[in-house]
Write an enzyme that holds these catalytic residues in place. Structure first.
Site, PDB file in Angstrom:
ATOM      1  N   TYR A 118      78.888 -28.982 -16.046  1.00  0.00           N
ATOM      2  CA  TYR A 118      77.935 -30.338 -15.896  1.00  0.00           C
ATOM      3  C   TYR A 118      76.435 -29.794 -16.619  1.00  0.00           C
ATOM      4  CZ  TYR A 118      80.815 -32.103 -12.364  1.00  0.00           C
ATOM      5  OH  TYR A 118      82.812 -32.288 -12.006  1.00  0.00           O
ATOM      6  N   ASP A 151      80.844 -39.985 -10.020  1.00  0.00           N
ATOM      7  CA  ASP A 151      80.498 -41.636  -9.763  1.00  0.00           C
ATOM      8  C   ASP A 151      80.178 -42.011 -10.995  1.00  0.00           C
ATOM      9  OD1 ASP A 151      80.041 -39.883  -7.431  1.00  0.00           O
ATOM     10  OD2 ASP A 151      78.242 -38.950  -8.011  1.00  0.00           O
ATOM     11  N   ARG A 196      74.635 -32.852  -6.740  1.00  0.00           N
ATOM     12  CA  ARG A 196      74.366 -32.788  -5.703  1.00  0.00           C
ATOM     13  C   ARG A 196      73.051 -32.148  -4.161  1.00  0.00           C
ATOM     14  NH1 ARG A 196      74.975 -38.612  -4.635  1.00  0.00           N
ATOM     15  NH2 ARG A 196      76.154 -38.775  -6.169  1.00  0.00           N
ATOM     16  N   ASP A 241      70.740 -37.758  -4.403  1.00  0.00           N
ATOM     17  CA  ASP A 241      70.225 -38.179  -5.768  1.00  0.00           C
ATOM     18  C   ASP A 241      68.964 -39.202  -5.293  1.00  0.00           C
ATOM     19  OD1 ASP A 241      71.386 -40.541  -5.187  1.00  0.00           O
ATOM     20  OD2 ASP A 241      72.906 -40.321  -6.724  1.00  0.00           O
TER      21      ASP A 241
END
Length: 310
Positions: A74, A46, A184, A88
């Protein structure tokens, strides 16, 4: 006037994607810097997310489908006590509450409970397509549709700092997961299990296709290394990144490989002992391609043939 030198770059280049750039932006910029046509990435990040974005160049683009299937790692921070329409902190706030009653022990236990095979509902801001249109495009139009839960795997979670005793506690963690996992959404699901709204506050990808931050270059570094003709040493052979077993063959096996003919096991060392894809190399180490093992027929069948220089 001296003409700029051209290069036949080939391999995988780990790019450190900056915030605010789409993955497509990064590929387009790298294409211009390198002067190549065949180039593509191995998994979208993203725009707000930073981290490792492997770029395949030249014939390495033929390996994208295998590299993008590898696990990714991550580093994330979750914030409790807030929910948004994007899951988010960039989205519109939908709900807030005082989550100050959460304890460190409860947060830790709940986050770790997601290790294993889980079901996830993809967020509306994802790039998944429905009837030819990406979900995030529908979301921009104010359209919300029902999404089916999909299986994903959380291989490992390591908990970092946990901040409690405030209305919106936070927890940082590292997660290694399968392709298609939405961090997310994982954050939202963690909050839901704790009984409070939650959203992803920070996300950074620290591993993709086996490449880490230490392997990565910024776009500015790539431009400098190309100018100084030192970039070639930073390209990783795509075949070295895929986890398939390896076999080696001499001239008869290499000849069959080049022609796309089946290769008898007896021409290979070691002889394949399991079904699935195999990496095949010439006896001088040149990569010949990916081949499927036909165990009943005791032969390898061509899947993707690479033609190395003689």
């Amino acid at each position: 006037m001296t003409q700029a030198k051209t290069h036949n770059y080939e391999g995988v280049l780990a790019v450190w994607k900056p915030a605010g750039w789409t993955s497509h932006d990064v590929v387009a910029k790298a294409r211009r810097i390198l002067g190549v046509k065949r180039i593509g990435h191995t998994g979208t990040l993203d725009p707000a997310v930073t981290g490792v974005l492997p770029i395949c160049i030249g014939r390495a683009t033929r390996m994208v489908e295998y590299l993008q299937e590898l696990p990714k790692t991550y580093e994330a921070t979750i914030r409790f006590g807030i929910a948004t329409d994007t899951e988010d902190l960039t989205g519109e706030v939908l709900e807030t509450c005082d989550a100050g009653g959460l304890t460190e022990a409860a947060i830790r236990e709940t986050i770790l409970s997601f290790v294993g095979d889980i079901m996830q509902v993809p967020p509306m801001v994802s790039a998944l397509k429905v009837d030819g249109k990406r979900l995030y495009e529908l979301a921009r139009e104010g359209v919300t549709i029902e999404r089916q839960a999909r299986p994903v795997t959380i291989h490992e979670i390591r908990i970092g700092e946990i901040k409690t005793g405030v209305p919106q506690p936070e927890a940082s963690f590292s997660v290694r997961c399968s392709k298609g996992t939405y961090i997310r959404t994982l954050c939202v699901d963690i909050g839901r299990k704790l009984g409070v709204p939650a959203a992803m506050a920070v996300l950074k990808r620290t591993e993709s296709a086996g490449l880490a931050p230490g392997d990565s270059l910024t776009l500015e570094e790539i431009a400098r290394l190309r100018e100084s003709e030192e970039l070639g040493s930073r390209l990783v052979p795509a075949d070295s990144l895929v986890p398939f077993p390896r076999a080696t063959g001499g001239s008869p096996a290499a000849s069959n490989a080049r022609q796309g003919k089946p290769i008898p096991f007896e021409l290979l060392a070691p002889e394949p002992d399991q079904a699935g894809l195999w990496r095949l190399y010439r006896d001088d180490g040149a990569f010949l391609g990916l081949f499927e093992s036909d165990m009943p027929g005791r032969r390898l069948k061509a899947v993707k043939v690479f033609h190395p220089e003689e």
